[in-house]
Design a protein around this motif. Structure first.
Motif, mmCIF file in Angstrom:
data_model
loop_
_atom_site.group_PDB
_atom_site.id
_atom_site.type_symbol
_atom_site.label_atom_id
_atom_site.label_comp_id
_atom_site.label_asym_id
_atom_site.label_seq_id
_atom_site.Cartn_x
_atom_site.Cartn_y
_atom_site.Cartn_z
ATOM 1 N N GLU A 69 0.875 -1.176 0.000
ATOM 2 C CA GLU A 69 0.000 0.000 0.000
ATOM 3 C C GLU A 69 0.914 1.229 0.000
ATOM 4 O OE1 GLU A 69 -2.247 0.128 3.708
ATOM 5 O OE2 GLU A 69 -0.469 0.737 4.822
ATOM 6 N N ALA B 147 0.182 3.967 1.660
ATOM 7 C CA ALA B 147 -0.075 4.730 2.894
ATOM 8 C C ALA B 147 1.141 4.815 3.818
ATOM 9 C CB ALA B 147 -1.242 4.101 3.645
ATOM 10 N N GLU C 170 -1.786 -11.606 -4.855
ATOM 11 C CA GLU C 170 -3.158 -12.090 -4.679
ATOM 12 C C GLU C 170 -3.251 -13.563 -5.077
ATOM 13 O OE1 GLU C 170 -5.554 -10.344 -3.426
ATOM 14 O OE2 GLU C 170 -5.063 -8.230 -3.727
ATOM 15 N N ARG D 228 -8.792 -7.051 -9.696
ATOM 16 C CA ARG D 228 -7.868 -7.550 -8.664
ATOM 17 C C ARG D 228 -6.561 -7.949 -9.334
ATOM 18 N NH1 ARG D 228 -9.119 -8.496 -3.757
ATOM 19 N NH2 ARG D 228 -11.311 -8.862 -4.118
HETATM 20 N N1 GAP Z 1 -4.119 1.752 2.839
HETATM 21 C C1 GAP Z 1 -5.356 1.085 2.895
HETATM 22 C C2 GAP Z 1 -5.499 0.068 1.866
HETATM 23 O O1 GAP Z 1 -4.577 -0.260 1.138
HETATM 24 P P1 GAP Z 1 -7.238 -1.601 0.835
HETATM 25 O O2 GAP Z 1 -8.739 -1.708 1.047
HETATM 26 O O3 GAP Z 1 -6.454 -2.837 1.009
HETATM 27 O O4 GAP Z 1 -6.766 -0.450 1.814
HETATM 28 C C3 GAP Z 1 -7.483 0.241 -0.998
HETATM 29 O O5 GAP Z 1 -6.971 -1.019 -0.615
HETATM 30 C C4 GAP Z 1 -7.980 0.212 -2.428
HETATM 31 O O6 GAP Z 1 -6.952 -0.283 -3.283
HETATM 32 C C5 GAP Z 1 -9.171 -0.717 -2.657
HETATM 33 O O7 GAP Z 1 -10.393 -0.083 -2.356
HETATM 34 C C6 GAP Z 1 -9.036 -1.022 -4.132
HETATM 35 O O8 GAP Z 1 -9.618 -0.002 -4.918
HETATM 36 C C7 GAP Z 1 -7.535 -1.004 -4.361
HETATM 37 N N2 GAP Z 1 -6.984 -2.376 -4.402
HETATM 38 C C8 GAP Z 1 -6.652 -3.157 -3.357
HETATM 39 N N3 GAP Z 1 -6.174 -4.344 -3.782
HETATM 40 C C9 GAP Z 1 -6.200 -4.312 -5.129
HETATM 41 C C10 GAP Z 1 -5.828 -5.227 -6.161
HETATM 42 N N4 GAP Z 1 -5.298 -6.412 -5.887
HETATM 43 N N5 GAP Z 1 -6.005 -4.859 -7.457
HETATM 44 C C11 GAP Z 1 -6.516 -3.645 -7.750
HETATM 45 N N6 GAP Z 1 -6.884 -2.741 -6.827
HETATM 46 C C12 GAP Z 1 -6.731 -3.055 -5.536
#
Ligand code: GAP
Length: 514
Positions: A218, A220, A252, A261
């Motif tokens: 992430e 963040a 994933e 995803r």
């Molecule tokens: N910092 C908080 C965080 O990362 P998260 O819900 O795990 O929270 C945030 O991820 C956003 O990132 C999700 O709402 C989604 O839009 C995007 N996201 C997370 N995993 C993803 C993936 N494998 N492929 C595409 N987008 C993804």
């Protein structure tokens, strides 16, 4: 559902055919759950990012941006909890050798039961017509009540197993529910194991001197560890936010649904630092602001819903998802979380550096609380693409495929088309391009009949086509064709800039957020 699947397949092939998204490494048969953005895709993606970035950093004078590195000190991921707890429960089918997420298998089973209930309700609604009372039917129909009880019991058992991190129980649910592998059709399952989603690699050239580092899962944490730098150098006063757009990586297990995803994706995250005790008010405020940002695009207000989390992570005191109606159902596009002071406190503990803010109004120091808004660029891209795609039946019996993209996000804003490739029309058209290209992404096209060229521009979502004909040479007017209505009007070349600008400019979209 099957019809929706068909639509989704068409959108995926349209994305490839028109240069939006390609499977990665395609000439080597692709790389699972990794995608490349093509010539139109990158423009659409950049426009989405620009819309988000400007809405954060231009419209809020207390939000600034950063761009932190993908590699970070490995202890950061220990402090954030990712090393120990960023796991998915996985299970293998011994016959097909396919790997699944145990929680996803069970959630799909729950969805199957919900589907059965929905079918019963739909059947009854058809039978009873206008007099149908859905609430009463759900409360009294024997078959529905039986399925609902089954669903609730399974949901409760599953939630408890997940909360308790009970992997044996997850496996037992899969066995008891007689869930079979979709490939082999057998129920020959391994144990359930935890699988960490972070990609690991080595930094440094010698075996002794190298260090394991992670590709960030992430963006963040790059913000949290720069909190002090930004606060001090920007002389920021609480409340304030730090925004960042960048790549994130997750290994994933089940990577599906095209770019929904992926293993390598992009996030747009903003951490908003507030006084302890004021976080729930800010959480509500950010929920409202973020939904407004989505709705301003005009993709359809009914396509969004909040999904408030019942079960919160131990460090959060409120969390919600903004879900968007994709062709495969309502899915999370963005998360909004009230993360208390967990992350900053953890970094303070693991780094040994004091991370606090002296609040001059309160005359006291504290570790700020944080509201996070986190949105996936690729998921946003997918929601824009899916809701814009239309196979439109025209009055003359033909069908046109058109992307009704929000004009400020469209990869190409206008196409200039000489009616014929002679009589000085291409030269005149080039003159117009040379003027407009400084402000708008402008295409020049002279090949094929004009109707065919219009269709090609419709298919990539170009809001305006400008046709140069013989009259243009006489009076400096052109026809301006609008994508959605297909209306054409005769306008002066001198007016083109203003007419196009009013519709396609990003500030016109940002103004809706006032
Ligand atoms: N910092 C908080 C965080 O990362 P998260 O819900 O795990 O929270 C945030 O991820 C956003 O990132 C999700 O709402 C989604 O839009 C995007 N996201 C997370 N995993 C993803 C993936 N494998 N492929 C595409 N987008 C993804």
């Amino acid at each position: 559902m099957a019809q929706q699947d068909d639509v989704f397949k068409k959108i995926v092939s349209h994305a490839k055919e028109y240069g939006f998204v390609f499977p990665s490494s395609e000439i080597y048969d692709g790389l699972s759950a990794v995608y490349d953005y093509g010539q139109n895709g990158v423009e659409l993606k950049n426009n989405i990012k620009r819309y988000w970035w400007d809405s954060m950093t231009l419209l809020h004078d207390n939000i600034v941006g950063i761009d932190s590195a993908i590699f970070m000190h490995p202890t950061i991921w220990k402090a954030s909890g990712h090393v120990d707890a960023f796991n998915d429960p996985l299970i293998d089918n011994k016959d097909s050798k396919k790997r699944y997420r145990a929680d996803v298998l069970i959630e799909e089973q729950i969805a199957k039961i919900e589907d059965k209930i929905a079918k019963e309700v739909a059947k009854a609604a058809k039978r009873f017509g206008d007099s149908f009372d859905e609430a009463q039917f759900r409360a009294t129909n024997g078959r529905v009540l039986e399925q609902q009880a089954k669903r609730d019991a399974l949901h409760e058992r599953y939630s408890k197993a997940m909360n308790d991190n009970n992997l044996e129980e997850l496996r037992q649910i899969i066995i008891d529910e007689e869930i079979a592998c979709p490939i082999s059709g057998t129920r020959n399952w391994t144990e359930v194991r935890q699988f960490n989603l972070m990609f690991k690699t080595e930094m440094g050239s010698t075996a002794d001197g190298s260090m394991s580092v992670y590709l960030r899962p992430e963006t963040a944490q790059g913000i949290f560890v720069n909190y002090l730098n930004v606060q001090k150098t920007g002389r920021m006063r609480i409340p304030f936010g730090i925004a960042q757009i960048g790549k994130a990586f997750r290994n994933e297990i089940v990577a599906r649904q095209f770019i929904f995803r992926m293993r390598e994706f992009e996030q747009m995250e903003m951490q908003f630092f507030v006084r302890p005790g004021e976080e729930i008010g800010w959480f509500k405020q950010w929920k409202e602001w973020r939904l407004k940002w989505h709705k301003a695009l005009g993709l359809g207000d009914n396509k969004y819903r909040f999904h408030d989390h019942e079960k919160l992570a131990h460090y959060a005191n409120a969390a919600t998802d903004i879900e968007f109606e994709m062709p495969f159902g309502f899915k999370e596009v963005e998360g909004i979380h009230s993360r208390t002071n967990f992350d900053l406190s953890q970094h303070q503990k693991f780094s040994g550096k004091k991370i606090e803010y002296f609040d001059p109004e309160l005359n006291q120091s504290y570790t700020p609380y944080v509201i996070e808004t986190s949105i996936g660029v690729d998921r946003m891209f997918l929601s824009v693409l899916c809701s814009s795609y239309e196979e439109e039946a025209l009055p003359n019996g033909e069908t046109r495929v058109v992307l009704h993209l929000p004009a400020p996000l469209a990869p190409v804003k206008c196409a200039v088309l000489p009616l014929v490739r002679k009589d000085g029309l291409p030269e005149k058209a080039r003159e117009i391009v040379d003027d407009l290209k400084f402000d708008f992404a402008t295409h020049y096209e002279e090949k094929d009949a004009i109707g065919k060229r219009y269709r090609r521009q419709d298919a990539i979502g170009t809001p305006f086509c400008i046709t140069v004909d013989h009259q243009t040479l006489e009076d400096n007017t052109v026809t301006l064709r609008e994508r959605d209505s297909m209306q054409q009007e005769r306008v002066a070349i001198a007016d083109l800039h203003k007419l196009i600008h009013d519709k396609v400019s990003l500030p016109s979209l940002l103004r809706k957020l006032k």
